[in-house]
Design a protein around this motif. Structure first.
Motif, PDB file in Angstrom:
ATOM      1  N   HIS A 173      17.772   0.952  47.852  1.00  0.00           N
ATOM      2  CA  HIS A 173      17.331   2.112  47.076  1.00  0.00           C
ATOM      3  C   HIS A 173      18.462   3.139  47.030  1.00  0.00           C
ATOM      4  CE1 HIS A 173      16.390   2.950  51.286  1.00  0.00           C
ATOM      5  NE2 HIS A 173      16.818   4.150  50.995  1.00  0.00           N
ATOM      6  N   GLU A 224      16.800  -4.737  51.261  1.00  0.00           N
ATOM      7  CA  GLU A 224      16.990  -3.514  52.045  1.00  0.00           C
ATOM      8  C   GLU A 224      17.447  -3.805  53.468  1.00  0.00           C
ATOM      9  OE1 GLU A 224      16.331  -0.352  50.990  1.00  0.00           O
ATOM     10  OE2 GLU A 224      14.913  -0.498  49.327  1.00  0.00           O
ATOM     11  N   ASN A 233      11.227   3.035  44.500  1.00  0.00           N
ATOM     12  CA  ASN A 233      10.167   2.294  45.180  1.00  0.00           C
ATOM     13  C   ASN A 233       9.133   1.850  44.156  1.00  0.00           C
ATOM     14  OD1 ASN A 233      11.242   2.577  47.728  1.00  0.00           O
ATOM     15  ND2 ASN A 233      10.269   4.565  48.025  1.00  0.00           N
TER      16      ASN A 233
END
Lengths: 268, 286
Positions: free
Chosen positions: A207, A176, A52
């Motif tokens: 991620h 994402e 992140n």
């Protein structure tokens, strides 16, 4: 196809559709991206991973022309990102609209046709046909008349994908796409992306390196700069390098784990 | 009500008032819907109040106050819009400032214009009974501008209202259409000032569309129902105010406000009952 000035790889006749050179960007004082070099070739399925705040979303915004590079350059299909953006389909991580907006799924998908046809007037029947085709392709045609606010997370993601596809893009960029939906749906969405990869170049941010490595040709790892850019296997060293010391190797339920070690054998 | 209908047949000024209300409701339905779904009611309020500056100046220099209102409305719409597009953060402060500065300018000009008192009250709260017949044409012209613009650019206005970022990615000139939308709001404000005055404009701009939004879930449907509701509120408000000799503008607003409150409660109740019925159905159905 028009391509940039990037060199053609000898191993492959494929040309780069996104070429990023020495890209730098910062919000105010702190640099978000530094010296990023990345090429995505025509027809590739590339995963962009990283922690992140590692700059993934910023990189996407630069490729989409929503931000201007402060350093280096980006070419998309041989043009500037702003010129090329009509040929790029984008699926955001979070919907950038209010969920209670009075609009049907079909109308939302139709907004993807805005770059087509004359500036004035209403949607044409070809636009409506394209919208229904796009909805059928993501297996969401039965949702066409539903109000956007009544959809579940997975349904909404399919509709956003249809809105990107209806513009007949050459490149599909997803941020994402499975962050807000459950794991079974996650597999469904990636199976769909794998099918779309037959005709589209795909760049997907995640991620979750272990999960996407089962689907993508290649992984690019971003933590302010491009830590790796690999077609080799994703191992503990790499994850360590990318995320730092205190990362636990988390076993993933479902299909993700099994794929973690058979990443891209196409060779360099 | 009987009295009103009888008087309507006899008095031309009542017919003009009724028509003015109906012409205004077209704007409040079509543009009010955008204001509600885009959540720019505060912005519309700022535009409406700053209009007094233009009206006062026009009065002082001997122009038609409506032209002054139109100029001031478009100017403040562009100012607010440009500041939002350029800086994004300071918008609410600027709206508040324009709101008050416009009114201050207006009051100063009006104070220096001889014979102002009745004008000020009708600017602030409207006086539909004093609308001159020739102004109906002006209102009809504004309606035409609104309708034609919305019809030509419906797709772009919808896209910019719904999802600005995505519209930008599809190559829509977002800044242009955002400013165009605010200008349409400005035109609508001027249209409605004729009927209810600049202080009450915001209610007629938002309430009919908000009520429509309780029941229909498409932009076009909201526009249609809000226009009809606007027509009902202005006409019924006029009729109700006629007998007891009440000011028409506030009567319309109170009527719209009461219907809004009842509708908000009712729609919530209906939604809850639907949800319960659906739960029961799924429980018995398997």
């Amino acid at each position: 196809m028009i391509v940039g000035s990037g060199e053609v790889r000898t191993e492959s006749p494929k040309q780069p559709v996104i070429s990023i050179r020495d890209l730098g960007f910062s919000y105010g004082e702190s640099p978000v991206l530094e010296g990023v070099d990345l090429e995505v070739l025509d027809g590739e399925f590339v995963g962009l991973v990283g922690p992140n705040a590692g700059g993934k979303s910023t990189l996407l915004k630069l490729v989409l022309g929503l931000l201007e590079p402060q350093q280096g350059s980006i070419q998309v299909i041989g043009q500037t990102p702003r010129q090329a953006v009509r040929r790029v389909g984008y699926v955001p991580q979070f919907p950038t609209f209010p969920r209670d907006f009075p609009i049907s799924v079909e109308q939302v998908v139709l907004t993807g046709r805005l770059g087509f046809g004359p500036m004035l007037g209403w949607y044409r029947s070809s636009d409506r046909t394209a919208a229904r085709q796009a909805l059928a392709e993501v297996e969401a045609l039965d949702l066409a008349r539903r109000r956007i606010g009544t959809l579940s997370g997975g349904q909404l993601q399919r509709v956003l994908l249809a809105r990107a596809l209806v513009a007949e893009p050459l490149i599909l960029i997803l941020d994402e796409p499975t962050a807000n939906i459950d794991q079974r749906m996650e597999g469904d969405i990636f199976d769909l992306l794998a099918r779309l990869n037959a005709r589209l170049t795909i760049l997907v941010v995640s991620h979750d390196i272990a999960f996407i490595s089962g689907y993508v040709d290649r992984v690019a790892c971003l933590n302010r700069t491009l830590v790796c850019h690999t077609t080799e296997r994703v191992d503990g060293d790499l994850i360590h390098q990318l995320y730092g010391d205190n990362v636990r190797q988390v076993a993933h339920a479902g299909s993700g784990h099994g794929h973690a070690h058979n990443l891209g054998h196409q060779g360099h | 009500m009987q009295d009103f209908l009888q008087a309507l047949g006899q008095h031309a000024f009542l017919q003009t008032a009724l028509l003015a209300g109906l012409l205004a409701s077209l704007g409040c339905g079509v543009i009010g819907t955008f204001v509600v779904v885009k959540r720019i009611a505060f912005m519309a309020g700022g535009i409406a109040h700053s209009v007094l500056g233009g009206m006062g100046a026009a009065l002082y220099f001997g122009f038609d106050p409506l032209l002054g209102a139109l100029a001031a409305a478009v100017l403040s719409a562009l100012l607010i819009g440009l500041v939002r597009l350029a800086w994004n953060a300071q918008e609410d402060t600027l709206i508040g400032a324009l709101w008050a500065i416009g009114m201050a300018i207006g009051i100063l000009f009006i104070a220096k214009t001889p014979g102002y008192t009745t004008d000020l009250m009708s600017f602030l709260f409207g006086n539909i009974l004093l609308v001159p017949r020739r102004e109906l044409w002006f209102m009809a012209g504004l309606d035409l501008v609104l309708l034609v613009t919305v019809m030509l650019f419906y797709r772009q206005l919808l896209a910019v209202t719904f999802d600005e970022e995505f519209a930008r990615l599809r190559g829509v000139p977002v800044a242009f259409f955002y400013l165009l939308l605010l200008c349409l709001v400005a035109v609508t404000v001027v249209l409605l000032i004729q009927v209810v005055g600049l202080i009450l404009v915001i209610a007629l701009l938002t309430l009919p569309a908000a009520i429509a939004g309780h029941y229909v879930h498409s932009l076009g449907g909201m526009m249609l129902i809000a226009t009809l509701l606007g027509g009902v509120f202005t006409s019924a408000g006029l009729a109700l105010s006629y007998g007891p000799d009440l000011p028409a503008g506030p009567t319309m607003i109170l009527l719209a406000g009461s219907v809004y409150v009842v509708s908000a409660v009712l729609s919530r109740f209906l939604a809850r009952r639907r949800a319960r019925r659906r739960r029961l159905l799924t429980a018995t159905g398997g």
